[in-house]
Write a protein that holds these residues in place. Structure first.
Motif, PDB file in Angstrom:
ATOM      1  N   PRO A 239      62.240  51.455  47.977  1.00 48.05           N
ATOM      2  CA  PRO A 239      63.333  52.416  48.199  1.00 48.05           C
ATOM      3  C   PRO A 239      62.884  53.754  48.769  1.00 48.05           C
ATOM      4  N   MET A 240      61.575  54.077  48.675  1.00 46.88           N
ATOM      5  CA  MET A 240      61.108  55.344  49.228  1.00 46.88           C
ATOM      6  C   MET A 240      61.255  55.402  50.743  1.00 46.88           C
ATOM      7  N   TRP A 241      61.439  54.253  51.377  1.00 46.51           N
ATOM      8  CA  TRP A 241      61.566  54.211  52.827  1.00 46.51           C
ATOM      9  C   TRP A 241      63.012  54.291  53.296  1.00 46.51           C
ATOM     10  N   ASP A 242      63.945  54.206  52.377  1.00 43.68           N
ATOM     11  CA  ASP A 242      65.354  54.262  52.761  1.00 43.68           C
ATOM     12  C   ASP A 242      65.651  55.604  53.420  1.00 43.68           C
ATOM     13  N   GLY A 243      66.128  55.548  54.644  1.00 48.30           N
ATOM     14  CA  GLY A 243      66.425  56.770  55.381  1.00 48.30           C
ATOM     15  C   GLY A 243      65.248  57.305  56.169  1.00 48.30           C
ATOM     16  N   ALA A 244      64.026  56.844  55.858  1.00 46.03           N
ATOM     17  CA  ALA A 244      62.843  57.333  56.582  1.00 46.03           C
ATOM     18  C   ALA A 244      62.586  56.523  57.842  1.00 46.03           C
ATOM     19  N   VAL A 245      62.827  55.217  57.759  1.00 44.33           N
ATOM     20  CA  VAL A 245      62.645  54.315  58.901  1.00 44.33           C
ATOM     21  C   VAL A 245      63.753  53.269  58.848  1.00 44.33           C
ATOM     22  N   PRO A 246      64.007  52.574  59.956  1.00 44.12           N
ATOM     23  CA  PRO A 246      64.988  51.487  59.912  1.00 44.12           C
ATOM     24  C   PRO A 246      64.619  50.456  58.847  1.00 44.12           C
TER      25      PRO A 246
ATOM     26  N   LEU B  33      44.344  59.924  55.182  1.00 46.36           N
ATOM     27  CA  LEU B  33      45.614  59.246  55.413  1.00 46.36           C
ATOM     28  C   LEU B  33      46.756  59.923  54.657  1.00 46.36           C
ATOM     29  N   VAL B  34      46.481  60.403  53.449  1.00 49.76           N
ATOM     30  CA  VAL B  34      47.502  61.120  52.680  1.00 49.76           C
ATOM     31  C   VAL B  34      47.982  62.343  53.454  1.00 49.76           C
ATOM     32  N   ARG B  35      47.045  63.105  54.011  1.00 47.43           N
ATOM     33  CA  ARG B  35      47.398  64.326  54.724  1.00 47.43           C
ATOM     34  C   ARG B  35      48.070  64.033  56.059  1.00 47.43           C
ATOM     35  N   VAL B  36      47.561  63.055  56.781  1.00 44.40           N
ATOM     36  CA  VAL B  36      48.166  62.718  58.069  1.00 44.40           C
ATOM     37  C   VAL B  36      49.579  62.170  57.863  1.00 44.40           C
ATOM     38  N   GLY B  37      49.754  61.356  56.827  1.00 45.54           N
ATOM     39  CA  GLY B  37      51.081  60.810  56.541  1.00 45.54           C
ATOM     40  C   GLY B  37      52.093  61.887  56.228  1.00 45.54           C
ATOM     41  N   LEU B  38      51.654  62.913  55.520  1.00 45.14           N
ATOM     42  CA  LEU B  38      52.537  64.018  55.166  1.00 45.14           C
ATOM     43  C   LEU B  38      52.902  64.847  56.386  1.00 45.14           C
ATOM     44  N   ARG B  39      51.974  64.981  57.319  1.00 47.56           N
ATOM     45  CA  ARG B  39      52.175  65.866  58.471  1.00 47.56           C
ATOM     46  C   ARG B  39      52.746  65.157  59.689  1.00 47.56           C
ATOM     47  N   THR B  40      53.092  63.906  59.529  1.00 48.71           N
ATOM     48  CA  THR B  40      53.657  63.130  60.634  1.00 48.71           C
ATOM     49  C   THR B  40      55.106  62.794  60.327  1.00 48.71           C
ATOM     50  N   ASP B  41      55.996  63.067  61.268  1.00 46.19           N
ATOM     51  CA  ASP B  41      57.400  62.744  61.021  1.00 46.19           C
ATOM     52  C   ASP B  41      57.953  61.685  61.962  1.00 46.19           C
ATOM     53  N   THR B  42      57.090  61.089  62.799  1.00 42.35           N
ATOM     54  CA  THR B  42      57.524  59.999  63.668  1.00 42.35           C
ATOM     55  C   THR B  42      57.529  58.703  62.855  1.00 42.35           C
ATOM     56  N   PRO B  43      58.676  58.040  62.721  1.00 41.15           N
ATOM     57  CA  PRO B  43      58.768  56.851  61.861  1.00 41.15           C
ATOM     58  C   PRO B  43      57.726  55.784  62.156  1.00 41.15           C
ATOM     59  N   GLU B  44      57.510  55.474  63.440  1.00 40.12           N
ATOM     60  CA  GLU B  44      56.560  54.417  63.792  1.00 40.12           C
ATOM     61  C   GLU B  44      55.143  54.780  63.367  1.00 40.12           C
ATOM     62  N   LYS B  45      54.772  56.041  63.558  1.00 39.74           N
ATOM     63  CA  LYS B  45      53.433  56.480  63.183  1.00 39.74           C
ATOM     64  C   LYS B  45      53.262  56.475  61.663  1.00 39.74           C
ATOM     65  N   ARG B  46      54.309  56.874  60.956  1.00 38.65           N
ATOM     66  CA  ARG B  46      54.218  56.888  59.496  1.00 38.65           C
ATOM     67  C   ARG B  46      54.057  55.467  58.946  1.00 38.65           C
ATOM     68  N   LEU B  47      54.776  54.528  59.522  1.00 36.88           N
ATOM     69  CA  LEU B  47      54.627  53.141  59.091  1.00 36.88           C
ATOM     70  C   LEU B  47      53.184  52.681  59.244  1.00 36.88           C
ATOM     71  N   SER B  48      52.575  53.017  60.371  1.00 41.13           N
ATOM     72  CA  SER B  48      51.194  52.613  60.635  1.00 41.13           C
ATOM     73  C   SER B  48      50.228  53.288  59.652  1.00 41.13           C
ATOM     74  N   ILE B  49      50.447  54.582  59.395  1.00 43.46           N
ATOM     75  CA  ILE B  49      49.567  55.333  58.492  1.00 43.46           C
ATOM     76  C   ILE B  49      49.627  54.754  57.084  1.00 43.46           C
ATOM     77  N   TYR B  50      50.839  54.533  56.583  1.00 46.88           N
ATOM     78  CA  TYR B  50      50.966  54.054  55.209  1.00 46.88           C
ATOM     79  C   TYR B  50      50.613  52.578  55.074  1.00 46.88           C
ATOM     80  N   ARG B  51      50.699  51.844  56.165  1.00 49.27           N
ATOM     81  CA  ARG B  51      50.193  50.466  56.130  1.00 49.27           C
ATOM     82  C   ARG B  51      48.685  50.494  55.893  1.00 49.27           C
ATOM     83  N   ASP B  52      47.977  51.350  56.636  1.00 51.00           N
ATOM     84  CA  ASP B  52      46.529  51.464  56.456  1.00 51.00           C
ATOM     85  C   ASP B  52      46.185  51.950  55.051  1.00 51.00           C
TER      86      ASP B  52
END
Length: 520
Positions: free
Chosen positions: A313-320, A452-471
């Motif tokens: 549920p943390m992804w609801d509204g963040a990405v499709p 990854l924690v810091r980059v994920g926080l500082r990135t607001d592009t949905p596709e990039k965030r998906l990739s960061i949190y996948r890693d």
């Protein structure tokens, strides 16, 4: 993340559910009586460590933004918000909003309140870590400038209370305390605060969003859920927010109806710096030996098992939704498999197993039951866990104490008002939180994960965030500092004369009593 937000999950993250009981003695529906387990010594949330503070103050003190039941951000005191670049947010206030004394709400009041919330000794300061400055551009526009992009910032204005600047400055350190109280804009005005007994509020007839139904709200501070259950059964209170559904239902004779899983979770931690938990094969053995379905069954099938550290549920509204589903389908999991668990343990320095103790707060009967079920599943591979119930104060002291005193632990994590994928990594994985008083109780430190924690926080592009949190989730799956167990839910008990349509776990930072209606 402040300590207060984790402590608050004891009261806020058990279940979103509604129940009815026969409280016929409460005939006057113009008065709402609420029972809260805990006390409040100040109405200034930035100075409060109370687990029920927000639930009290949100009835009178409002925020710029709110999280709607569908998880979407909505303006509240703000009329609109603009985000002209990666580090700038402009909040335009609704016209015509006044404080209880009749004076107009201005951008100056809001800027003061937010700067008050981010001062060094504020309990909310950690939410403002990325802020460079907050200023009033003019009478109705507040400008927030960040040091760097922060994907979670947009939720912070749902948390920061808005006070009248003149009143707060006049009273200084006494602001919010009994005898002084606060000056807000909300639907009810604070009439009295008795730190050990309760709070009284009266209707604000000039409320900007319509006349509230209840003329008076009385809040009684109770010792625990048991006291609240007896008071509810006797018809002495109309509303309660029990942290422990099973015990409350048994005593009150009331069946709580769950709203379903939320973004909050029960998590098991294993200290990566202390033997035997520092052995990676021990942690992987545990991950394979945890019988989530058995835990769920022990809890009466009232919770939902979860296996990922960042709840879906943390992804609801963040990405499709389809992209989030695809991510979770690709993530590795430790399925319940005793053969694999025994194989991993055989590769460890403890092939014959070992003994350990998990402390459980005496306030949380459900957690104790879950821990007993967890111990039973681990016993099958030779890991003998003693579950010890301790006073809540002792449990909290261990949680916030030296990491060396937390070999293995289970705790509820409330996502609070930050339903963003960055939340769990920030509080559980960041090495900066692996200190006494921090929330990284597994003492897990890894430079690549920190990055990854810091980059994920500082990135607001949905596709990039998906990739960061996948890693990040792949890395955490390899190291297993935590084992997610099940999704948490929260509870509300209502007397039979009331209904609360759309109850959700974000209730505590908005004027929640506006949602309670007299049953037709």
């Amino acid at each position: 993340m402040s300590l207060r937000m984790i402590t608050a999950c004891l009261a806020l993250t058990s279940a979103c559910s509604v129940s009815c009981a026969n409280n016929a003695s409460q005939a006057d529906t113009d008065v709402l009586t609420v029972g809260l387990t805990g006390t409040v010594s100040t109405l200034d949330d930035t100075a409060s460590t109370s687990s029920v503070g927000f639930t009290v103050t949100s009835l009178g003190v409002e925020r710029l933004m709110r999280v709607a039941p569908d998880g979407k951000l909505e303006p509240h005191l703000a009329k609109s918000v603009a985000h002209p670049d990666a580090t700038t947010y402009l909040y335009t206030l609704r016209p015509g909003i006044t404080f209880w004394d009749g004076s107009a709400l201005t951008a100056d009041d809001v800027a003061f309140s937010m700067n008050h919330a981010r001062r060094a000794k504020s309990q909310l300061a950690s939410f403002f870590a990325s802020v460079r400055d907050i200023t009033a551009d003019d009478g109705d526009t507040v400008r927030v400038t960040l040091k760097h992009p922060d994907a979670s910032w947009k939720y912070t204005p749902t948390l920061a209370p808005v006070f009248q600047k003149a009143f707060a400055e006049k009273h200084g350190d006494s602001h919010g305390k009994p005898g002084v109280l606060v000056m807000g804009t909300g639907p009810w005005k604070f009439a009295d605060l008795a730190a050990t007994r309760g709070v009284e509020l009266v209707r604000n007839d000039d409320y900007w969003n319509g006349r509230p139904a209840f003329g008076q709200i009385k809040i009684e501070f109770l010792a625990d859920d048991t006291s609240a259950a007896f008071a509810f059964r006797a018809g002495e209170i109309d509303v309660a927010f029990p942290a422990d559904a099973r015990s409350y239902e048994s005593i009150s004779g009331t069946k709580l109806v769950s709203s379903g899983p939320t973004c909050s979770s029960m998590v098991m931690s294993m200290n990566t710096k202390l033997e035997p938990w520092s052995d990676i094969h021990v942690r992987r053995a545990v991950a394979h030996a945890v019988d989530r379905e058995g835990i769920v069954k022990a809890l009466g099938d009232d919770v939902t098992p979860t296996s990922q550290l960042i709840p879906r549920p943390m992804w609801d509204g963040a990405v499709p939704a389809a992209e989030a589903d695809k991510l979770y389908e690709s993530l590795p999991t430790y399925e319940y498999d005793l053969d694999k668990a025994r194989s991993e343990l055989a590769r460890s320095a403890y092939p014959g197993g070992f003994s350990a103790t998990i402390n459980t707060s005496s306030n949380l009967t459900e957690t104790s039951i879950a821990n007993q079920a967890l111990a039973a599943s681990l016993a099958k591979i030779g890991i003998r866990i003693a579950v010890k119930r301790v006073p809540n104060s002792q449990w909290l002291k261990q949680l916030y104490g030296p990491r060396a005193d937390i070999p293995v632990f289970t705790m509820p994590i409330g996502c609070g008002t930050v339903p963003d994928p960055s939340f769990y990594p920030g509080i559980l994985l960041d090495s900066a939180a692996a200190t006494e008083g921090g929330t990284n109780v597994a003492d897990y430190t890894k430079p690549e994960v920190d990055r990854l924690v810091r980059v994920g926080l500082r990135t607001d592009t949905p596709e990039k965030r998906l990739s960061i949190y996948r890693d990040l989730l792949h890395q955490v799956s390899e190291d297993v500092p935590y084992v997610p167990l099940y999704s948490l839910e929260g509870y509300v008990a209502l007397s039979e004369q009331f209904v609360w349509p759309g109850f959700d776990e974000m209730y505590s930072v908005q004027p929640w009593a506006l949602s309670i209606k007299a049953k037709a």
